[in-house]
Design an enzyme around this catalytic site. Structure first.
Site, PDB file in Angstrom:
ATOM      1  N   GLN A 138       0.826  -1.203   0.000  1.00 25.72           N
ATOM      2  CA  GLN A 138       0.000   0.000   0.000  1.00 25.72           C
ATOM      3  C   GLN A 138       0.862   1.256   0.000  1.00 25.72           C
ATOM      4  OE1 GLN A 138      -3.168  -0.436   2.792  1.00 25.72           O
ATOM      5  NE2 GLN A 138      -3.620   1.739   2.880  1.00 25.72           N
TER       6      GLN A 138
ATOM      7  N   HIS B 141       0.970  -1.982  11.051  1.00 18.95           N
ATOM      8  CA  HIS B 141       2.081  -2.780  11.575  1.00 18.95           C
ATOM      9  C   HIS B 141       2.581  -2.242  12.912  1.00 18.95           C
ATOM     10  CE1 HIS B 141       2.132  -5.136   7.934  1.00 18.95           C
ATOM     11  NE2 HIS B 141       2.142  -4.018   7.228  1.00 18.95           N
TER      12      HIS B 141
END
Length: 312
Positions: free
Chosen positions: A11, A199
């Site tokens: 992304q 993340h």
């Protein structure tokens, strides 16, 4: 004899028009976009090819990127382009799994759609952020976060390449980290334009939600070696995949370590499949730091780029 790895971007690499030249030329590519629409209810072709704001929203970006990458991958496979390993950055790991033969495209569309939604909804808008740390080693960055910040609220999101680390977490904690890291010697700490703290520990809940969806997928036997983001190690048993993907959502992406492993193992040709040239840059910087010459990087973003494969 050259040894080739397919790489898939994540992304942030998306752009309007990605995949269009392939879509216009190949029936099989159009079928990929049709399948993605049937599975998700999203007109993925319009999402990718027409000016819109949704393309940069996580819950839509992910299915758009995955569809584009897998459609281009299919063209390369049909043309018989050989590859001996696959790896992807974050979202790109799913395309790498498809390249490895482990994740059927239709199942990938199903789980990617839900992954995007869960990640988008994990943290209220404006409460999380990410930043790229430039000019500081991974070890130094880790030490600063460990000793000066709340590691329940912030962590390393990406080990991209030598000299480039991405941090992620609560917005205020990321802003504090920027000041401390610059004091520690970072050349710059650049805020990233993202919709969430990907993340990071804040996405633990999204990982737990995703696990329920992953349990519905029957992963095939891994035919081509692929390297997991979580471990930067080859995965040989498809039974390990759901747990790796669950933890990947809230754990660091070890892409530099992945590239180091591939280069050490003799891979000298890297084909980046999908929009942008981000991963090519990471390969070149990693190879340079390793003092490794003779590395070839190829980007397959548009149909005309296929000519590079014929001449190589």
């Amino acid at each position: 004899m050259r040894k080739t790895a397919f790489l898939f971007p994540g992304q942030g690499a998306q752009n309007v028009g990605m995949g269009r030249s392939f879509y216009e030329k190949y029936d099989a590519v159009r079928q990929y976009f049709k399948t993605a629409q049937e599975v998700t209810g999203i007109d993925v072709a319009s999402l990718c090819f027409e000016e819109n704001e949704a393309l940069n929203q996580t819950e839509y970006t992910q299915i758009a990127m995955y569809t584009t990458e897998c459609a281009i991958l299919n063209v390369l496979q049909e043309k018989g382009i050989p590859y001996e390993a696959a790896a992807g950055l974050s979202l790109g790991e799913y395309a790498a799994l498809t390249a490895a033969g482990a994740l059927p495209f239709k199942d990938g569309c199903y789980v990617i759609r839900r992954r995007g939604i869960y990640m988008e909804q994990a943290v209220p808008e404006g409460q999380g952020s990410m930043a790229a740390v430039l000019g500081l080693s991974a070890k130094q960055t880790e030490e600063v976060l460990k000793t000066s910040l709340d590691t329940a609220k912030i962590g390393i999101a990406n080990y991209n390449c030598p000299g480039q680390i991405v941090i992620s977490g609560e917005k205020g904690e990321v802003e504090r980290a920027a000041e401390v890291l610059k004091q520690a010697g970072a050349k710059r700490v650049v805020p990233l334009r993202v919709s969430g703290p990907f993340h990071s520990p804040l996405l633990y809940g999204a990982g737990e939600q995703l696990q329920k969806e992953l349990e519905k997928i029957s992963f095939n036997k891994i035919r081509i070696p692929y390297i997991a983001n979580l471990t930067a190690e080859y995965v040989t048993d498809s039974k390990e995949i759901p747990e790796l993907l669950r933890k990947q959502v809230y754990s660091p992406v070890r892409f530099e370590q992945t590239l180091r492993k591939l280069i050490t193992d003799g891979f000298d040709t890297f084909i980046e499949i999908g929009p942008g040239r981000t991963l090519t840059g990471f390969v070149k910087k990693t190879a340079k730091e390793m003092q490794c010459e003779g590395i070839t990087c190829i980007n397959i973003e548009k149909e005309e780029d296929l000519s590079q494969l014929i001449t190589e």
